[in-house]
Design an enzyme around this catalytic site. Structure first.
Site, PDB file in Angstrom:
ATOM      1  N   GLU A   1       7.102   5.730  23.119  1.00 30.66           N
ATOM      2  CA  GLU A   1       7.233   4.385  23.683  1.00 30.66           C
ATOM      3  C   GLU A   1       6.816   3.355  22.643  1.00 30.66           C
ATOM      4  O   GLU A   1       5.822   3.546  21.949  1.00 30.66           O
ATOM      5  CB  GLU A   1       6.362   4.254  24.939  1.00 30.66           C
ATOM      6  CG  GLU A   1       6.778   5.184  26.067  1.00 30.66           C
ATOM      7  CD  GLU A   1       5.916   5.063  27.318  1.00 30.66           C
ATOM      8  OE1 GLU A   1       4.968   4.243  27.305  1.00 30.66           O
ATOM      9  OE2 GLU A   1       6.185   5.758  28.308  1.00 30.66           O
TER      10      GLU A   1
ATOM     11  N   HIS B   1       7.862   1.737  31.591  1.00 27.48           N
ATOM     12  CA  HIS B   1       6.447   2.020  31.889  1.00 27.48           C
ATOM     13  C   HIS B   1       5.850   0.921  32.777  1.00 27.48           C
ATOM     14  O   HIS B   1       4.871   0.257  32.416  1.00 27.48           O
ATOM     15  CB  HIS B   1       5.634   2.153  30.605  1.00 27.48           C
ATOM     16  CG  HIS B   1       4.417   3.027  30.775  1.00 27.48           C
ATOM     17  ND1 HIS B   1       3.978   3.901  29.817  1.00 27.48           N
ATOM     18  CD2 HIS B   1       3.538   3.162  31.801  1.00 27.48           C
ATOM     19  CE1 HIS B   1       2.896   4.530  30.232  1.00 27.48           C
ATOM     20  NE2 HIS B   1       2.601   4.089  31.436  1.00 27.48           N
TER      21      HIS B   1
ATOM     22  N   ARG C   1       3.457  10.702  32.969  1.00 24.59           N
ATOM     23  CA  ARG C   1       3.274  10.707  31.516  1.00 24.59           C
ATOM     24  C   ARG C   1       4.541  11.176  30.835  1.00 24.59           C
ATOM     25  O   ARG C   1       5.158  12.161  31.246  1.00 24.59           O
ATOM     26  CB  ARG C   1       2.114  11.641  31.114  1.00 24.59           C
ATOM     27  CG  ARG C   1       0.740  11.022  31.329  1.00 24.59           C
ATOM     28  CD  ARG C   1       0.418  10.020  30.229  1.00 24.59           C
ATOM     29  NE  ARG C   1      -0.751   9.224  30.534  1.00 24.59           N
ATOM     30  CZ  ARG C   1      -0.715   7.983  31.014  1.00 24.59           C
ATOM     31  NH1 ARG C   1       0.439   7.423  31.304  1.00 24.59           N
ATOM     32  NH2 ARG C   1      -1.826   7.310  31.219  1.00 24.59           N
TER      33      ARG C   1
END
Length: 532
Positions: free
Chosen positions: A259, A278, A230
């Site tokens: 993000e 990601h 995370r």
């Protein structure tokens, strides 16, 4: 049929599963305002990370029963508000386990052998063999922070490469860690002794910023850090400073505080980094797995069954559900009966102060916490105007200062397993207990000190009266005159001529005028109508 909204891209195989459970609409790229406008038409919502399920969205979700997140995290969902609204939130904690573990170890190897800068150098026309001298991971120490499914998969791969593995997780089994080849240690030992550190913990108040300047200062010179868990677990500026200073030998980062990554993010210009957008769950297999998993859980909840991986209530397997289901039903019935008996004659509910749920005897593998929730759902659902279910019952109880006490005793009495619920309110207390016979035959067997044998189903008159001839007959006469059929009767008493309790199951509705007549019978102390 239930209506299901898919607002983020998920694998077609998952959408096909959803179509078996209801009418599916795929609407991608909805703005927050657009989602608020349409969400009231749906019973289920399937998302990934793009859709933000905010408080405003949930307040408009008048029909919504479940939100499925095709992935591990639920950062984009207001779980607290969903819980308040009685909406189940589920994720897919195992669907991308292998994908995340493989990416993590790919970054470990990429950092060890300088793969990313060597590739860039080659493409720039250089041949810098000496400049990109790497290290072997064999014999190095890997510190794994968070030893859940992904952490253990990473550790098993590290063990195959001959690494020494230290793991930190307050809930991890030391025996299970040893089977993999890992040693459970304190967090500080991870920081001080590791050559590589990888994080696999959720984002919460305890983990946010858990690696910052203070922690980096404790680490070995040249430590390499990987984060595929995370964004926000690591202070990005502190990590950048460590890279620039050479304290940190390299960083592999797949997740970021914001993000998509903003141009001013310091890691974009930091040396010795491998940055990916990601990609932890971005494999064909993982996307299919999480889509199917979420679709199946949504179908289960829409069919009235618990989900396997609920974030805001205890999860249950199909086997656990089969065992617990009759006790969940029994708990709900006992809770509802308590609430209805804790009413004044004008229908006003007495304030419930405390609920004590006791599991007496051998309940085997029954998930007791879920049964406690069912008691509270039955109790509060008969009192409150808002929707109450297994999801929000504990929260609603706490918000109304209802203390819930759970206890268990393996001592068996009259029954092998007896669920006993005592409710304390403004005018005293009452205890009701029940049992399950066979696989699904639920019975109420005690109301206070009275022994009864009741199937809690339908309309029922409960009376307290003096045990003397004529009272039961008088009640029967009144019911007969009003064409009310008696479906069953049960009488419990302390002693001959003392106080007695009678339960009459009736087939038809009884109006308040008839209940007043019943209460007026000589020797009748109380008479209440309940519906279960």
């Amino acid at each position: 049929m239930p209506r299901i909204l898919v607002s983020d891209p998920i694998a077609e195989s998952g959408i096909e599963r959803l179509r078996l459970a209801g009418d599916v609409d795929v609407k991608l790229g909805l703005s927050p305002a657009e989602l608020v406008t349409v969400i009231g038409d749906y019973d289920a919502l399937a998302v990934r990370s793009e859709t933000k399920v905010t408080s405003d969205v949930l307040m408009a979700a008048s029909r919504l029963r479940i939100i499925g997140r095709a992935g591990v995290g639920v950062d984009n969902i207001d779980v607290q508000k969903a819980t308040e609204r009685g909406i189940v939130v589920v994720n897919s904690p195992e669907g991308n386990t292998l994908a995340a573990a493989e990416l993590t170890f790919s970054l470990i190897l990429a950092l060890a052998r300088n793969i990313s800068p060597a590739d860039a150098s080659m493409r720039a026309g250089r041949w810098d063999r000496k400049k990109y001298l790497g290290i072997e991971v064999y014999g190095k120490t890997l510190g794994v922070i968070g030893f859940g499914k992904i952490g253990m998969e990473v550790a098993s791969r590290a063990a195959a490469f001959g690494m020494k593995i230290l793991a930190y997780d307050p809930y991890a089994s030391a025996d299970r860690a040893r089977e993999i080849g890992a040693e459970i240690v304190e967090l500080d030992k991870i920081y001080t002794d590791s050559d590589f550190i990888t994080l696999h913990v959720p984002m919460n108040d305890n983990t946010r910023g858990m690696i910052g300047a203070e922690q980096i200062a404790k680490m070995k010179d040249g430590v390499r850090i990987v984060n595929c868990a995370r964004g926000g677990l690591i202070d990005e500026q502190a990590l950048t400073d460590g890279l620039v200073a050479g304290k940190v030998g390299g960083a592999g980062v797949d997740v970021f505080t914001s993000e998509p990554v903003k141009p001013e993010n310091p890691l974009l210009t930091a040396p010795n980094t491998v940055l990916t957008p990601h990609l932890g769950a971005s494999t064909e297999e993982a996307q299919v797995n999480v889509a199917i998993d979420i679709a199946d859980q949504i179908a289960e909840v829409l069919a009235g069954r618990p989900a396997r991986a609920a974030v805001n209530m205890p999860s249950m397997s199909a086997v656990d559900l089969a065992v617990a289901k009759p006790y969940i039903e029994l708990g709900e019935k006992i809770g509802s009966l308590h609430a209805q008996l804790a009413r004044e004659l004008n229908g006003e509910s007495l304030h419930i102060d405390q609920v004590e749920v006791s599991f007496q005897g051998d309940f085997g593998n029954v998930r007791q916490g879920t049964v406690v929730r069912s008691v509270m759902a039955g109790l509060l659902g008969s009192i409150l105007s808002e929707s109450v279910n297994l999801v929000n019952a504990p929260l609603l109880a706490a918000s109304r200062n209802v203390k819930v006490v759970e206890s268990s005793s393996h001592t068996t009495g009259e029954y092998q397993a007896e669920l006993v619920v005592k409710v304390t309110h403004g005018k005293g207390s009452r205890t009701i207990s029940g049992v399950v016979f066979g696989d699904s035959d639920i019975r109420i067997v005690h109301i206070d000190e009275y022994r009864v044998d009741l199937t809690p189903l339908g309309a029922m008159i409960l009376t307290r009266h003096t045990d003397k001839p004529g009272i039961i007959g008088a009640v029967g006469t009144l019911l007969g005159k009003n064409a009310i059929n008696i479906a069953g009767m049960n009488v419990g008493r302390k002693a001959i001529g003392g106080q007695a309790l009678m339960a009459l199951l009736v087939d038809e509705e009884i109006d308040s005028a008839l209940m007043t007549e019943i209460r007026g019978i000589s020797g009748m102390e109380t008479a209440q109508l309940v519906r279960l």
